[in-house]
Design an enzyme around this catalytic site. Structure first.
Site, PDB file in Angstrom:
ATOM      1  N   TYR A  40       0.825  -1.216   0.000  1.00  0.00           N
ATOM      2  CA  TYR A  40       0.000   0.000   0.000  1.00  0.00           C
ATOM      3  C   TYR A  40       0.862   1.270   0.000  1.00  0.00           C
ATOM      4  CZ  TYR A  40      -3.931  -3.010   1.492  1.00  0.00           C
ATOM      5  OH  TYR A  40      -4.895  -3.979   1.594  1.00  0.00           O
ATOM      6  N   HIS A  98       0.136 -11.760   1.888  1.00  0.00           N
ATOM      7  CA  HIS A  98      -0.862 -10.967   1.164  1.00  0.00           C
ATOM      8  C   HIS A  98      -1.512 -11.748   0.029  1.00  0.00           C
ATOM      9  CE1 HIS A  98      -1.878  -6.526   0.044  1.00  0.00           C
ATOM     10  NE2 HIS A  98      -2.910  -7.323  -0.128  1.00  0.00           N
TER      11      HIS A  98
END
Length: 267
Positions: A40, A98
């Site tokens: 991110y 992830h």
């Protein structure tokens, strides 16, 4: 040890002042679960907000996620240590893989063992996975055991309910964390959710969140607007009837919104 609060604050696509303000406002309103990820690019921004808050670290639950480039044993731990530095914490509460490695390029066993070693070293209190199929979950369970896997964070909203995966997880005691719970705002336009919202004097977004909370899922909506942050948090107080829950269950149409080119073959 802080348990994972069932309603958290997502930070996907938020950077700089936008994410600092979102997290700071969220903490002020009562959020205690902050979800981020290495990819991110906002861990340092969130670290600023965490450093400035008056909320005690022990009252916070911070999640980050290991990116694809860091899944090998040599890199995973050092990348997590870098995340801790950016977040200005000495540990996170939950670390997730992830995504499974593209085409299983890094053996899942290696990644899960490295993640468990990071947990043993005190870098993360809990470990889990994200975007894992049933096949990947089975592999992860073979390595660390189902009890060690705190959650599988997957896309869940009224239009993609992922029941095959969530049923498998329920059978193994693995909690569901639903990301994209508002389906990029599509829930606001759905007539069934609008009707239920009107009946309760709430928003369709609150209905979509309450539906997942009532299923026992954790949800991590994001917003930069104070009123939406407060409204999302208030979804914890909304109780839907069995008929309303059934009506939302009937909205499933397999509408997946997140499926990059490195995604696994979905169940």
């Amino acid at each position: 040890m802080q348990n994972m609060p069932q309603l958290g604050l997502g930070t996907f696509r938020l950077k700089g002042e936008a994410v600092i303000e979102s997290v700071s406002t969220g903490l002020e309103l009562g959020y205690r679960h902050i979800d981020t990820a290495q990819i991110y690019g906002n861990e340092a921004d969130i670290g600023q907000a965490l450093a400035a808050t008056r909320v005690a670290r022990d009252d916070l639950f911070v999640t980050t996620k290991i990116w694809l480039a860091n899944l090998d044993r040599a890199t995973l731990r050092s990348s997590l240590e870098a995340s801790l530095g950016a977040l200005q914490v000495d540990h996170v509460d939950l670390t997730l893989i992830h995504w499974p490695a593209k085409d299983d390029g890094v053996p899942l066993r290696e990644s899960m063992e490295a993640l468990a070693e990071a947990q043993s070293a005190g870098l993360t209190r809990q470990i889990g996975v994200s975007n894992f199929t049933i096949g990947h979950l089975k592999q992860a369970i073979d390595v660390v055991g189902a009890k060690a896997i705190a959650t599988n964070q997957i896309e869940v909203h009224p239009f993609l309910q992922n029941r095959k995966v969530t049923d498998f997880m329920a059978g193994h005691g693995i909690a569901v964390t639903g990301y994209m719970p508002l389906a990029y705002g599509k829930v606001l336009e759905d007539p069934v959710l609008q009707q239920i919202a009107t009946a309760h004097g709430v928003s369709p977004a609150q209905v979509a969140l309450a539906w997942q909370l009532q299923l026992g899922h954790t949800v991590i909506p994001s917003s930069t607007r104070r009123e939406n942050l407060a409204s999302n948090l208030a979804a914890r107080d909304l109780k839907l009837t069995d008929a309303e829950m059934a009506a939302i269950a009937a909205l499933d149409r397999g509408e997946r919104l997140v499926s990059p080119d490195f995604a696994p073959q979905w169940d």
